[in-house]
Design a protein around this motif. Sequence first.
Motif, PDB file in Angstrom:
ATOM      1  N   VAL A  83      46.598  71.793  71.086  1.00 16.11           N
ATOM      2  CA  VAL A  83      47.334  71.101  72.147  1.00 16.11           C
ATOM      3  C   VAL A  83      47.441  69.617  71.824  1.00 16.11           C
ATOM      4  CG1 VAL A  83      47.276  70.419  74.574  1.00 16.11           C
ATOM      5  CG2 VAL A  83      46.734  72.775  73.933  1.00 16.11           C
ATOM      6  N   ALA A  84      46.325  69.018  71.420  1.00 18.73           N
ATOM      7  CA  ALA A  84      46.333  67.598  71.067  1.00 18.73           C
ATOM      8  C   ALA A  84      47.255  67.332  69.882  1.00 18.73           C
ATOM      9  CB  ALA A  84      44.913  67.140  70.754  1.00 18.73           C
ATOM     10  N   ALA A  85      47.248  68.235  68.909  1.00 19.52           N
ATOM     11  CA  ALA A  85      48.094  68.058  67.730  1.00 19.52           C
ATOM     12  C   ALA A  85      49.573  68.073  68.100  1.00 19.52           C
ATOM     13  CB  ALA A  85      47.793  69.155  66.709  1.00 19.52           C
ATOM     14  N   ARG A  86      49.955  68.956  68.999  1.00 18.87           N
ATOM     15  CA  ARG A  86      51.365  69.009  69.409  1.00 18.87           C
ATOM     16  C   ARG A  86      51.766  67.731  70.133  1.00 18.87           C
ATOM     17  NH1 ARG A  86      53.767  74.113  72.217  1.00 18.87           N
ATOM     18  NH2 ARG A  86      55.619  72.954  71.599  1.00 18.87           N
ATOM     19  N   ILE A  87      50.890  67.225  70.983  1.00 18.34           N
ATOM     20  CA  ILE A  87      51.206  65.988  71.702  1.00 18.34           C
ATOM     21  C   ILE A  87      51.340  64.825  70.724  1.00 18.34           C
ATOM     22  CG2 ILE A  87      50.320  64.315  73.380  1.00 18.34           C
ATOM     23  CD1 ILE A  87      48.994  66.670  74.832  1.00 18.34           C
ATOM     24  N   GLU A  88      50.492  64.808  69.705  1.00 12.65           N
ATOM     25  CA  GLU A  88      50.514  63.717  68.728  1.00 12.65           C
ATOM     26  C   GLU A  88      51.570  63.909  67.651  1.00 12.65           C
ATOM     27  OE1 GLU A  88      46.612  63.356  67.137  1.00 12.65           O
ATOM     28  OE2 GLU A  88      45.666  62.944  69.073  1.00 12.65           O
ATOM     29  N   GLY A  89      52.238  65.067  67.639  1.00 16.39           N
ATOM     30  CA  GLY A  89      53.283  65.310  66.658  1.00 16.39           C
ATOM     31  C   GLY A  89      52.773  65.617  65.271  1.00 16.39           C
ATOM     32  N   ARG A  90      51.593  66.197  65.173  1.00 14.43           N
ATOM     33  CA  ARG A  90      51.020  66.559  63.878  1.00 14.43           C
ATOM     34  C   ARG A  90      50.685  68.043  63.859  1.00 14.43           C
ATOM     35  NH1 ARG A  90      45.560  67.359  64.657  1.00 14.43           N
ATOM     36  NH2 ARG A  90      44.655  66.349  66.507  1.00 14.43           N
ATOM     37  N   GLN A  91      50.388  68.556  62.655  1.00 20.39           N
ATOM     38  CA  GLN A  91      49.961  69.937  62.517  1.00 20.39           C
ATOM     39  C   GLN A  91      48.447  70.021  62.734  1.00 20.39           C
ATOM     40  OE1 GLN A  91      51.916  72.478  62.226  1.00 20.39           O
ATOM     41  NE2 GLN A  91      53.818  71.348  61.888  1.00 20.39           N
ATOM     42  N   LEU A 102      49.084  54.749  68.980  1.00 20.97           N
ATOM     43  CA  LEU A 102      47.970  54.472  69.882  1.00 20.97           C
ATOM     44  C   LEU A 102      48.163  55.136  71.239  1.00 20.97           C
ATOM     45  CD1 LEU A 102      47.245  50.701  69.116  1.00 20.97           C
ATOM     46  CD2 LEU A 102      45.860  52.691  68.492  1.00 20.97           C
ATOM     47  N   VAL A 103      49.407  55.159  71.718  1.00 20.45           N
ATOM     48  CA  VAL A 103      49.665  55.753  73.029  1.00 20.45           C
ATOM     49  C   VAL A 103      49.360  57.252  73.000  1.00 20.45           C
ATOM     50  CG1 VAL A 103      51.426  56.242  74.762  1.00 20.45           C
ATOM     51  CG2 VAL A 103      51.394  54.023  73.608  1.00 20.45           C
ATOM     52  N   ALA A 104      49.840  57.927  71.944  1.00 23.66           N
ATOM     53  CA  ALA A 104      49.592  59.362  71.829  1.00 23.66           C
ATOM     54  C   ALA A 104      48.104  59.644  71.656  1.00 23.66           C
ATOM     55  CB  ALA A 104      50.380  59.941  70.661  1.00 23.66           C
ATOM     56  N   ARG A 105      47.421  58.815  70.857  1.00 27.59           N
ATOM     57  CA  ARG A 105      45.984  59.009  70.663  1.00 27.59           C
ATOM     58  C   ARG A 105      45.226  58.808  71.971  1.00 27.59           C
ATOM     59  NH1 ARG A 105      43.626  61.350  66.471  1.00 27.59           N
ATOM     60  NH2 ARG A 105      41.906  59.857  66.449  1.00 27.59           N
ATOM     61  N   ALA A 106      45.649  57.820  72.734  1.00 29.40           N
ATOM     62  CA  ALA A 106      44.993  57.582  74.027  1.00 29.40           C
ATOM     63  C   ALA A 106      45.255  58.737  74.987  1.00 29.40           C
ATOM     64  CB  ALA A 106      45.496  56.273  74.621  1.00 29.40           C
ATOM     65  N   GLU A 107      46.464  59.285  74.914  1.00 26.17           N
ATOM     66  CA  GLU A 107      46.821  60.393  75.798  1.00 26.17           C
ATOM     67  C   GLU A 107      45.999  61.638  75.499  1.00 26.17           C
ATOM     68  OE1 GLU A 107      50.836  62.937  77.060  1.00 26.17           O
ATOM     69  OE2 GLU A 107      50.959  61.290  75.607  1.00 26.17           O
ATOM     70  N   THR A 108      45.699  61.846  74.216  1.00 28.51           N
ATOM     71  CA  THR A 108      44.968  63.059  73.832  1.00 28.51           C
ATOM     72  C   THR A 108      43.462  62.849  73.760  1.00 28.51           C
ATOM     73  OG1 THR A 108      45.216  62.540  71.468  1.00 28.51           O
ATOM     74  CG2 THR A 108      46.930  63.910  72.495  1.00 28.51           C
ATOM     75  N   LEU A 109      42.985  61.637  74.013  1.00 29.43           N
ATOM     76  CA  LEU A 109      41.549  61.374  73.918  1.00 29.43           C
ATOM     77  C   LEU A 109      40.726  62.307  74.807  1.00 29.43           C
ATOM     78  CD1 LEU A 109      39.200  59.729  72.812  1.00 29.43           C
ATOM     79  CD2 LEU A 109      39.604  58.045  74.648  1.00 29.43           C
ATOM     80  N   PRO A 110      41.103  62.508  76.079  1.00 25.11           N
ATOM     81  CA  PRO A 110      40.311  63.443  76.902  1.00 25.11           C
ATOM     82  C   PRO A 110      40.329  64.869  76.343  1.00 25.11           C
ATOM     83  CG  PRO A 110      41.738  62.084  78.279  1.00 25.11           C
ATOM     84  CD  PRO A 110      42.169  61.864  76.869  1.00 25.11           C
ATOM     85  N   ILE A 111      41.472  65.284  75.784  1.00 25.17           N
ATOM     86  CA  ILE A 111      41.575  66.644  75.242  1.00 25.17           C
ATOM     87  C   ILE A 111      40.691  66.780  74.012  1.00 25.17           C
ATOM     88  CG2 ILE A 111      43.145  68.367  74.279  1.00 25.17           C
ATOM     89  CD1 ILE A 111      45.394  67.067  75.870  1.00 25.17           C
ATOM     90  N   ARG A 112      40.743  65.777  73.124  1.00 22.32           N
ATOM     91  CA  ARG A 112      39.929  65.834  71.913  1.00 22.32           C
ATOM     92  C   ARG A 112      38.444  65.741  72.234  1.00 22.32           C
ATOM     93  NH1 ARG A 112      40.678  61.509  69.252  1.00 22.32           N
ATOM     94  NH2 ARG A 112      42.311  60.462  70.454  1.00 22.32           N
ATOM     95  N   THR A 113      38.119  64.982  73.253  1.00 20.40           N
ATOM     96  CA  THR A 113      36.714  64.879  73.666  1.00 20.40           C
ATOM     97  C   THR A 113      36.212  66.219  74.198  1.00 20.40           C
ATOM     98  OG1 THR A 113      37.020  62.542  74.228  1.00 20.40           O
ATOM     99  CG2 THR A 113      35.106  63.666  75.170  1.00 20.40           C
ATOM    100  N   LEU A 114      37.042  66.857  75.015  1.00 19.97           N
ATOM    101  CA  LEU A 114      36.667  68.167  75.551  1.00 19.97           C
ATOM    102  C   LEU A 114      36.561  69.200  74.432  1.00 19.97           C
ATOM    103  CD1 LEU A 114      36.053  69.752  78.120  1.00 19.97           C
ATOM    104  CD2 LEU A 114      38.505  70.192  78.369  1.00 19.97           C
ATOM    105  N   ALA A 115      37.461  69.111  73.447  1.00 24.44           N
ATOM    106  CA  ALA A 115      37.404  70.029  72.308  1.00 24.44           C
ATOM    107  C   ALA A 115      36.114  69.840  71.522  1.00 24.44           C
ATOM    108  CB  ALA A 115      38.616  69.815  71.401  1.00 24.44           C
ATOM    109  N   LEU A 116      35.726  68.594  71.305  1.00 28.66           N
ATOM    110  CA  LEU A 116      34.483  68.318  70.582  1.00 28.66           C
ATOM    111  C   LEU A 116      33.281  68.843  71.352  1.00 28.66           C
ATOM    112  CD1 LEU A 116      33.051  66.946  68.198  1.00 28.66           C
ATOM    113  CD2 LEU A 116      33.023  64.826  69.550  1.00 28.66           C
ATOM    114  N   LEU A 117      33.297  68.654  72.664  1.00 29.32           N
ATOM    115  CA  LEU A 117      32.196  69.147  73.494  1.00 29.32           C
ATOM    116  C   LEU A 117      32.117  70.670  73.434  1.00 29.32           C
ATOM    117  CD1 LEU A 117      29.968  68.618  75.602  1.00 29.32           C
ATOM    118  CD2 LEU A 117      31.743  68.733  77.364  1.00 29.32           C
ATOM    119  N   ALA A 118      33.280  71.336  73.510  1.00 33.90           N
ATOM    120  CA  ALA A 118      33.295  72.798  73.464  1.00 33.90           C
ATOM    121  C   ALA A 118      32.815  73.318  72.114  1.00 33.90           C
ATOM    122  CB  ALA A 118      34.703  73.313  73.758  1.00 33.90           C
TER     123      ALA A 118
END
Length: 705
Positions: free
Chosen positions: A478-486, A500-516
């Motif tokens: 999900v984070a990759a799609r928002i950031e426009g990467r594979q 930076l905007v995309a990275r900030a937008e996906t920060l909560p998602i990436r944090t949750l992914a790391l926690l999971a």
Amino acid sequence: MSVLFGITLLFLGVLFLNYVVLSTSKARAYRNLDPSAPVCRDGLATGWTILADLGRDALRNAKEPDDGGWVDASNDEAAALARDGGWGTRLRCALQRHVVPAVKPENKSLDYHLGFLEFQENGEPYALVAGGLGMQDKAIDSAMLGNAMQREMHRRSAPVAEIRPVLSQLDALRDHFASGSHYVLVFIHGWRHDARIGDGNVADLRLYAAHAARFLAQRCPLEPSYCDMKVTALYIGWRGARVDEKGLRAYFGNAIGGFFGDLSAGATLFDRKPVSEAVAPAAISALRTIEGVLTKPGTDGAAHNRMIVFGHSLGGNMLATGLKDDLIKAVRRHRFGETLPNVLGNLVVLINPASEATKWTAIQREVWNRTAFHTDANTGPADVARDQRLFPDDQRPVMVSVTAALAFPAGGLRAGDCAWIGLDLDDGYRMAREKIRRRLANTDTMFASGVDYDWATHDLFPTFKFDFRPAAGYLDRVAARIEGRQPAGESCTAGARAGLVARAETLPIRTLALLAETFPFQNSAPEESHTIGNLDPPRPAAGVLADAYPSAAPFGTTHELLGLHAAGAEAHNPYATLADAAIDCPVANRWLTRARMRRQESFGQFWDSEDLAAPAPGLAGQGRPAAQFLHGQHLTGIAPITRANDPFWNLRAFDNALSRHDGYRLTSFICAMNQLVMDDITQAPTRMERMMIDESGMAARMSAP
């Protein structure tokens, strides 16, 4: 403290909604009206065209997207009910006959029977009820039963000792199958479904049945035994829907009602799973009873019957649970070099089964224990070569599991793979690298548009098993799609660095992914937390993707299934059009034998249904299957974990063949699965044919002077 209280309150609120407010009826049969009731008897005599008739009108205004989530507007019981309330009674008949009329004069109409077997949560079957249009249901009493048996005695001119009372849906079906020639399609539904009028899985089975009738008609000129064969679709119903999602949509609309329905139903997967396992013994017993009727020889000493059993989602879990011990016993008792007979009907197919991988790997281990896969200090090349023939060349598949896979290659890419794939050298691997690049390009396209894989068994099932790593992978995608990467490990395409905007937008998602991904004490045993079709054997440490080294844990997925068209290129064929649609499901006799022969220098390993040996002279109908079957996982660096003749196929399906959790309605997929039963793919007798032969021989011996 307040946050914890809020979470607890939300949890209790969802439980209250699921188990009190939105709960479906715990013990209710939806299709148990006695077939001898006048309204049912009339329908069996003439057949009902109402669904196809209304469906053709509905198609003119249909705007449903033709993708993996396709909804067939021409196959809707609710439309019939809206036209005439009497269909609320007719469609409750335990045995029905449906007709899809042909519009073009040169085509023939399709007709089939539709039967129901429903079970309570404890596995007990339901009794038939008497009733009719404008009548209240009434339990069948002794007087009614006696009158029915008397009528049957006179109709058949038979003594009462030969008349069996019809008390249940199974009794009615047993009578139905006692005469004639039948092609039986069994469908066991899964999570969030039951046998209610309007259920989507009942519509799916009607779609399969009409397809099967069309396929048999195509085979009639070449296979005369199919000319008089009638299709009967058998729906196994149980309380797979814990939440009344239809009621929510009816009261609050598709948007709001659908949202709350999805939210509430999401918590019931593992509430329904033990119920599917409790029903398994009764369902298997009922199907064996039907199988026993189908295998009785006819007047010519043979029985021209076929039965294919599909189980979807938790329906697949029901079959995996109910048949595991039988299959383990069959492998243990198997005689080297002989054909392993089918365990139920002619073939069992699990579609996106929501079942622990252990129910499959337990069977694989029994085969593995009897097979030498590679040489070592105690195993010579002669032993490995000999054990290739544990099952003979004419072995048919006994059980097939097929799951909509996430991506290629299985297990993802590792460091260094992309550098090797990008090489432009004539080192013996050039063609392999070109194939890998093409398949990765398809994967890139899939990720860009959204991968149509089975998220329910890939991500949700492990989460309920306290393995959060697949969910972490989902969040990363999900984070990759928002950031426009594979996503990491899934592509060799170097995407632009996210802003930076995309990275900030996906920060909560990436944090949750790391926690999971790193959550402590989670279930780390993939065979217990992953489903049958989402356990891939680990890739060996050595070699590149074009190599084929043995896996150190050779258990999990064994084959691949690909469509013959690009994803989205094949359109669905609506139910109401099937009598006239331009459908071709060719006779595919001997395709599996020819595929194995084409690779005989490697004992048939890595066989490919698109690369066949020359057809046998003088034998008609030697076409190819409607989808591409591959033995092993090609270009993944892993040697096949099963022998070429192994009867247990665990298929990773790409989304041009099978997509999402319920995207099993493409004509090519329906055809490919039925070709495994309709056609003589290896020219070996099936279990049902063996049973017919045995019964014929026994009858002859008993009648001999």
